[in-house]
Design an enzyme around this catalytic site. Structure first.
Site, PDB file in Angstrom:
ATOM      1  N   LYS A  13      43.227  63.094  67.500  1.00 48.57           N
ATOM      2  CA  LYS A  13      43.484  64.463  67.017  1.00 48.57           C
ATOM      3  C   LYS A  13      42.628  64.790  65.787  1.00 48.57           C
ATOM      4  CE  LYS A  13      47.904  63.693  66.368  1.00 48.57           C
ATOM      5  NZ  LYS A  13      47.982  62.268  66.743  1.00 48.57           N
ATOM      6  N   ARG A  88      55.832  68.206  66.098  1.00 47.48           N
ATOM      7  CA  ARG A  88      56.044  66.838  66.575  1.00 47.48           C
ATOM      8  C   ARG A  88      57.403  66.640  67.211  1.00 47.48           C
ATOM      9  NH1 ARG A  88      52.079  63.980  63.151  1.00 47.48           N
ATOM     10  NH2 ARG A  88      52.295  61.806  63.686  1.00 47.48           N
ATOM     11  N   ARG A 127      40.708  51.882  62.358  1.00 45.46           N
ATOM     12  CA  ARG A 127      40.344  53.170  61.721  1.00 45.46           C
ATOM     13  C   ARG A 127      40.016  52.994  60.234  1.00 45.46           C
ATOM     14  NH1 ARG A 127      44.195  58.046  62.340  1.00 45.46           N
ATOM     15  NH2 ARG A 127      45.732  56.469  61.783  1.00 45.46           N
ATOM     16  N   ARG A 160      44.176  53.193  56.099  1.00 54.57           N
ATOM     17  CA  ARG A 160      45.414  53.947  55.854  1.00 54.57           C
ATOM     18  C   ARG A 160      46.610  53.009  55.771  1.00 54.57           C
ATOM     19  NH1 ARG A 160      46.126  59.125  59.643  1.00 54.57           N
ATOM     20  NH2 ARG A 160      48.171  58.233  60.055  1.00 54.57           N
ATOM     21  N   ARG A 171      55.497  54.171  64.943  1.00 55.79           N
ATOM     22  CA  ARG A 171      54.890  55.502  65.159  1.00 55.79           C
ATOM     23  C   ARG A 171      54.759  55.790  66.656  1.00 55.79           C
ATOM     24  NH1 ARG A 171      49.697  54.563  61.903  1.00 55.79           N
ATOM     25  NH2 ARG A 171      49.037  56.579  62.743  1.00 55.79           N
TER      26      ARG A 171
HETATM   27  P1  AP5 Z   1      42.116  59.700  64.923  1.00 55.46           P
HETATM   28  O1  AP5 Z   1      41.270  60.881  65.245  1.00 55.46           O
HETATM   29  O2  AP5 Z   1      42.295  59.342  63.478  1.00 55.46           O
HETATM   30  O3  AP5 Z   1      43.521  59.790  65.678  1.00 55.46           O
HETATM   31  P2  AP5 Z   1      44.777  60.730  65.399  1.00 55.46           P
HETATM   32  O4  AP5 Z   1      45.271  61.184  66.726  1.00 55.46           O
HETATM   33  O5  AP5 Z   1      44.446  61.778  64.386  1.00 55.46           O
HETATM   34  O6  AP5 Z   1      45.765  59.631  64.827  1.00 55.46           O
HETATM   35  P3  AP5 Z   1      46.734  59.649  63.576  1.00 55.46           P
HETATM   36  O7  AP5 Z   1      47.100  58.207  63.352  1.00 55.46           O
HETATM   37  O8  AP5 Z   1      46.138  60.365  62.404  1.00 55.46           O
HETATM   38  O9  AP5 Z   1      47.915  60.409  64.112  1.00 55.46           O
HETATM   39  P4  AP5 Z   1      49.313  60.330  63.605  1.00 55.46           P
HETATM   40  O10 AP5 Z   1      49.871  61.434  64.388  1.00 55.46           O
HETATM   41  O11 AP5 Z   1      50.016  59.025  63.720  1.00 55.46           O
HETATM   42  O12 AP5 Z   1      49.147  60.477  62.018  1.00 55.46           O
HETATM   43  P5  AP5 Z   1      49.439  61.678  61.025  1.00 55.46           P
HETATM   44  O13 AP5 Z   1      48.499  61.561  59.903  1.00 55.46           O
HETATM   45  O14 AP5 Z   1      49.539  62.953  61.751  1.00 55.46           O
HETATM   46  O15 AP5 Z   1      41.499  58.450  65.716  1.00 55.46           O
HETATM   47  C1  AP5 Z   1      41.999  57.139  65.529  1.00 55.46           C
HETATM   48  C2  AP5 Z   1      40.837  56.146  65.494  1.00 55.46           C
HETATM   49  O16 AP5 Z   1      40.218  56.107  66.784  1.00 55.46           O
HETATM   50  C3  AP5 Z   1      39.724  56.503  64.503  1.00 55.46           C
HETATM   51  O17 AP5 Z   1      39.240  55.327  63.909  1.00 55.46           O
HETATM   52  C4  AP5 Z   1      38.626  57.151  65.359  1.00 55.46           C
HETATM   53  O18 AP5 Z   1      37.331  56.946  64.836  1.00 55.46           O
HETATM   54  C5  AP5 Z   1      38.826  56.426  66.692  1.00 55.46           C
HETATM   55  N1  AP5 Z   1      38.498  57.237  67.857  1.00 55.46           N
HETATM   56  C6  AP5 Z   1      38.909  58.514  68.110  1.00 55.46           C
HETATM   57  N2  AP5 Z   1      38.445  58.923  69.303  1.00 55.46           N
HETATM   58  C7  AP5 Z   1      37.736  57.878  69.828  1.00 55.46           C
HETATM   59  C8  AP5 Z   1      37.023  57.673  71.051  1.00 55.46           C
HETATM   60  N3  AP5 Z   1      36.936  58.645  71.976  1.00 55.46           N
HETATM   61  N4  AP5 Z   1      36.435  56.479  71.243  1.00 55.46           N
HETATM   62  C9  AP5 Z   1      36.518  55.503  70.313  1.00 55.46           C
HETATM   63  N5  AP5 Z   1      37.173  55.643  69.137  1.00 55.46           N
HETATM   64  C10 AP5 Z   1      37.785  56.816  68.901  1.00 55.46           C
HETATM   65  O19 AP5 Z   1      50.923  61.321  60.539  1.00 55.46           O
HETATM   66  C11 AP5 Z   1      51.176  60.231  59.656  1.00 55.46           C
HETATM   67  C12 AP5 Z   1      52.641  60.258  59.242  1.00 55.46           C
HETATM   68  O20 AP5 Z   1      52.927  61.486  58.526  1.00 55.46           O
HETATM   69  C13 AP5 Z   1      53.655  60.256  60.398  1.00 55.46           C
HETATM   70  O21 AP5 Z   1      53.955  58.938  60.837  1.00 55.46           O
HETATM   71  C14 AP5 Z   1      54.867  60.935  59.740  1.00 55.46           C
HETATM   72  O22 AP5 Z   1      55.573  60.064  58.904  1.00 55.46           O
HETATM   73  C15 AP5 Z   1      54.212  61.999  58.858  1.00 55.46           C
HETATM   74  N6  AP5 Z   1      54.029  63.293  59.567  1.00 55.46           N
HETATM   75  C16 AP5 Z   1      52.853  63.895  59.871  1.00 55.46           C
HETATM   76  N7  AP5 Z   1      53.063  65.060  60.516  1.00 55.46           N
HETATM   77  C17 AP5 Z   1      54.419  65.190  60.618  1.00 55.46           C
HETATM   78  C18 AP5 Z   1      55.246  66.161  61.202  1.00 55.46           C
HETATM   79  N8  AP5 Z   1      54.748  67.244  61.820  1.00 55.46           N
HETATM   80  N9  AP5 Z   1      56.585  65.977  61.130  1.00 55.46           N
HETATM   81  C19 AP5 Z   1      57.122  64.900  60.514  1.00 55.46           C
HETATM   82  N10 AP5 Z   1      56.374  63.927  59.955  1.00 55.46           N
HETATM   83  C20 AP5 Z   1      55.037  64.069  60.002  1.00 55.46           C
END
Ligand code: AP5
Length: 214
Positions: A13, A88, A127, A160, A171
């Site tokens: 994402k 979410r 990552r 991270r 997660r």
């Molecule tokens: P990346 O693009 O970073 O993946 P992502 O889907 O953004 O993953 P996140 O871990 O950021 O999602 P998340 O939903 O767990 O975290 P968030 O910060 O929202 O890609 C991942 C890796 O793969 C990278 O190294 C990239 O280079 C690689 N990659 C990507 N595409 C590739 C490909 N095609 N081929 C090879 N490699 C590839 O949330 C964190 C925390 O915040 C949550 O756990 C929660 O506690 C809180 N939070 C956030 N939003 C909410 C909400 N709406 N409600 C409640 N709590 C929330």
């Protein structure tokens, strides 16, 4: 254009939101990034979110709605936005629909990054984020020249806190239980477009663009 990127942790994402920002000139609104910024500044909101984030649980809906409302009011979101990591769960999806109905700016599309769960752990443990450019990279998958470019620019490859094995398991469980049901929610609303998120970043980016054009 107002879009939601839906997908499991590590599905890409953040990576693709950054690409869409460059291509469409609308901001990425990542609740994860906004919460991490609150945490870094040690605000009351950030400190309240910390325990849940460290454990891989969802932060309370009220807190998240508060930061989303504040962010979407900013000028740069007037012509559209890419929501990354929000909504979410069902409550958040309904809150978002209400919020956008009030300002008469409904969603245009929800892109689901569809991926095999087995690959996610490697993507998350590998990552790294460049401290200078903010670019999302991966020690297993990114071209070496991209990793070297960050160091050459004086940056560090940051890890991270929640990308550890134990929190990753939580997660992914939270995604299955609370977020996956949104696929049907948005399918029923006629907004869902499924994108195969396996393959290189460039291949997936092309599929996303095709999904948006369709
Ligand atoms: P990346 O693009 O970073 O993946 P992502 O889907 O953004 O993953 P996140 O871990 O950021 O999602 P998340 O939903 O767990 O975290 P968030 O910060 O929202 O890609 C991942 C890796 O793969 C990278 O190294 C990239 O280079 C690689 N990659 C990507 N595409 C590739 C490909 N095609 N081929 C090879 N490699 C590839 O949330 C964190 C925390 O915040 C949550 O756990 C929660 O506690 C809180 N939070 C956030 N939003 C909410 C909400 N709406 N409600 C409640 N709590 C929330």
């Amino acid at each position: 254009m107002r879009i939601v990127l839906l997908g499991a942790p590590g599905s890409g994402k953040g990576t693709h939101a950054q690409k869409l920002v460059a291509g469409h000139g609308i901001p990425q609104v990542s609740t994860g990034d906004l919460l991490r910024a609150e945490l870094k500044s040690e605000s009351a909101l950030g400190l309240r979110a910390k325990t849940d984030m460290d454990a891989g649980r969802l932060v309370s809906d009220g807190l998240v709605l508060q930061i989303i409302e504040r962010r979407l009011e900013k000028d740069d979101a007037r012509n559209g936005f890419i929501l990354d990591g929000f909504p979410r769960n069902r409550t958040q999806a309904e809150d978002l629909a209400r919020l956008l109905a009030e300002i008469e700016k409904p969603l245009d599309a929800v892109l689901l990054l569809d991926i095999d769960m087995e690959i996610l752990s490697k993507r998350l443990t590998g990552r790294r984020t460049c401290s200078v450019t903010g670019k999302v990279l991966n020690i297993h998958f990114s071209p070496q020249q991209d990793l070297d470019a960050c160091i050459a620019a004086g940056g560090e490859l940051l890890y991270r806190d929640d990308d550890n094995e134990e929190t990753i398991v939580n997660r992914l469980d939270v995604y299955e239980e609370q977020t996956r049901p949104l696929i049907e929610f948005y399918r029923s609303a006629g907004l869902l477009r499924v994108v195969d998120a396996m393959g290189t970043v460039e291949e997936v980016a092309q599929r996303m663009q095709e999904a948006l054009n369709s």
